[in-house]
Scaffold this motif. Sequence first.
Motif, PDB file in Angstrom:
ATOM      1  N   GLU A 319       0.867  -1.177   0.000  1.00 33.85           N
ATOM      2  CA  GLU A 319       0.000   0.000   0.000  1.00 33.85           C
ATOM      3  C   GLU A 319       0.902   1.224   0.000  1.00 33.85           C
ATOM      4  O   GLU A 319       1.722   1.410   0.922  1.00 33.85           O
ATOM      5  N   ALA A 320       0.792   2.048  -1.028  1.00 40.30           N
ATOM      6  CA  ALA A 320       1.674   3.198  -1.158  1.00 40.30           C
ATOM      7  C   ALA A 320       1.559   4.136   0.039  1.00 40.30           C
ATOM      8  O   ALA A 320       2.555   4.700   0.511  1.00 40.30           O
ATOM      9  N   ASP A 344      -6.207   4.823  -5.700  1.00 39.68           N
ATOM     10  CA  ASP A 344      -5.579   3.586  -6.179  1.00 39.68           C
ATOM     11  C   ASP A 344      -4.108   3.591  -5.770  1.00 39.68           C
ATOM     12  O   ASP A 344      -3.245   4.080  -6.491  1.00 39.68           O
ATOM     13  N   VAL A 345      -3.830   3.102  -4.578  1.00 44.11           N
ATOM     14  CA  VAL A 345      -2.468   3.160  -4.046  1.00 44.11           C
ATOM     15  C   VAL A 345      -1.850   1.779  -3.910  1.00 44.11           C
ATOM     16  O   VAL A 345      -0.816   1.633  -3.271  1.00 44.11           O
ATOM     17  N   ALA A 346      -2.451   0.747  -4.480  1.00 49.15           N
ATOM     18  CA  ALA A 346      -1.893  -0.602  -4.414  1.00 49.15           C
ATOM     19  C   ALA A 346      -0.846  -0.770  -5.511  1.00 49.15           C
ATOM     20  O   ALA A 346      -1.030  -0.329  -6.646  1.00 49.15           O
ATOM     21  N   GLN A 378       0.513  10.300  -6.389  1.00 51.00           N
ATOM     22  CA  GLN A 378      -0.357  10.692  -7.499  1.00 51.00           C
ATOM     23  C   GLN A 378      -0.310   9.650  -8.609  1.00 51.00           C
ATOM     24  O   GLN A 378       0.616   8.845  -8.697  1.00 51.00           O
ATOM     25  N   GLU A 379      -1.345   9.686  -9.428  1.00 49.23           N
ATOM     26  CA  GLU A 379      -1.395   8.834 -10.603  1.00 49.23           C
ATOM     27  C   GLU A 379      -0.461   9.394 -11.680  1.00 49.23           C
ATOM     28  O   GLU A 379      -0.352  10.601 -11.860  1.00 49.23           O
ATOM     29  N   ALA A 460       2.260  -2.617 -11.596  1.00 55.48           N
ATOM     30  CA  ALA A 460       2.258  -4.073 -11.777  1.00 55.48           C
ATOM     31  C   ALA A 460       3.575  -4.716 -11.376  1.00 55.48           C
ATOM     32  O   ALA A 460       3.719  -5.940 -11.505  1.00 55.48           O
ATOM     33  N   GLY A 461       4.543  -3.945 -10.945  1.00 56.90           N
ATOM     34  CA  GLY A 461       5.814  -4.507 -10.518  1.00 56.90           C
ATOM     35  C   GLY A 461       6.926  -4.261 -11.508  1.00 56.90           C
ATOM     36  O   GLY A 461       6.705  -3.722 -12.603  1.00 56.90           O
TER      37      GLY A 461
END
Length: 471
Positions: A319-320, A344-346, A378-379, A460-461
Amino acid sequence: MGWGHHHWPPPPEDEPCGPELRRRFGRHAQAHARRRRMFHLGRLGSYVQARLRRRLFVMFGLTILVTVLVVSWVMNLTGGNSWRQETDRIRAFVGHQFAEVWDAPAERDALMRSISDDLDVDVVLTDLSGAVVARGGSPCSKPDATLPVMRQDTQLGSLQACYLQARSRGPWRAVLPLGIAVLVLWTAAGGISFRLARPVDTLVKATQELGEGRLGARASLDRHTTGEFAVLAESFNDMAARIEKQLADQRELLAAVSHELRTPLARLRVLTELLRDGGGNPRTLDQVDREVVELDALVGELLASSRLDFGQLTPKALEAGVLAAQALERVGLSATLLQPETDDVALLADATLLGRALVNLLDNARKHGVGVEALRIQEHGTEHLAFSVEDRGPGLLPGEEKRIFQPFYRKDRGGEAREAGSLGLGLALVQRIARAHGGETFAENRPAGGARVGFTVRKAGPPGPVSSTLA
């Protein structure tokens, strides 16, 4: 402040500086020179020049053609006179034969038929006025050869022969055997060129992989390969193995030393606390404590760098917001500075390395930016997440947007960096961590004052092995 108002950096292909810039510039210059040469050669020339086996194939073909031409020329030089002499003898023989039977029509007609049937030649015998005396075979309108019929020094008539027309059905028969021979030789040359160039192609591929950072690359030649190529491949493999071992030993030594330094550093911190409790000079102890903290941070950065070198990323679901809050707590800042601007922080990332990158950003803002204003999440597009730290300092100097991420770069504003104990490795490590996670770093001045420094990561890594990312 929304995402649309920020000026974010270009993608990860940012132009490097220093030695890396010179290396890339050299490679680009060489590639540009090759493209210019290919352009002047045209498409066919570019295709041929691209591979060694094609050049060998073309050179073999040209060698065969030149050999055919040279042999033909030599044969013409050595056999031309003999051919003309034989032709003159045949002409004289045929003329004498017809001169002997000129006055005997039956024998003359029999000789005409014999020549026409046995040699498959159309012949016409004419007198001096051009009138046809005898004929053998089909009419001959355009004679291929005219032989005078002589009796002593007097010409009795002429014998006209047509033989090319009878053989016009297959003029290619004379060229076909030569063409087949050239084709067979050229095909064999193609196999030879492929066999000769295959070890070179293998060595070139292995060399390119080694140059791109894949230290496990080896040249695997056919077991039947011998001679210089086998020696070259063996030497290359030995060299690559030594390079890989030396780098591995250096990284292991760096990791071991960095890890072992933690123990004496911890003891030093305990000793300073004991001295402080025992009435030691507080100013001296504070200075010693700061140096120990700097050494501890440096060791942490070295350990993180070693993990990147080894490619030891352990991505896991994070979790960011939690990660950013932990980073604020580690540097002793209030959690109220965290300002997430997305729900959306995952993300999937290495928690240790990402935490080190956030701590380095916060430390940079405290040391060089007169304090932290905010830590934002932020996105960045649909696939990336951005972490940025805003400070209260005077902002970046012109051109520092790229230079601050260079190793050992230190801002020099009245000895500020030296007093802060900075070695200029923090932001360089942040850039390596960001690129290992499929992102990039950025830095810019804020309109309201201060600077904004941060990095992006793929949600996604990591996109692949770290070694290929950092190469």
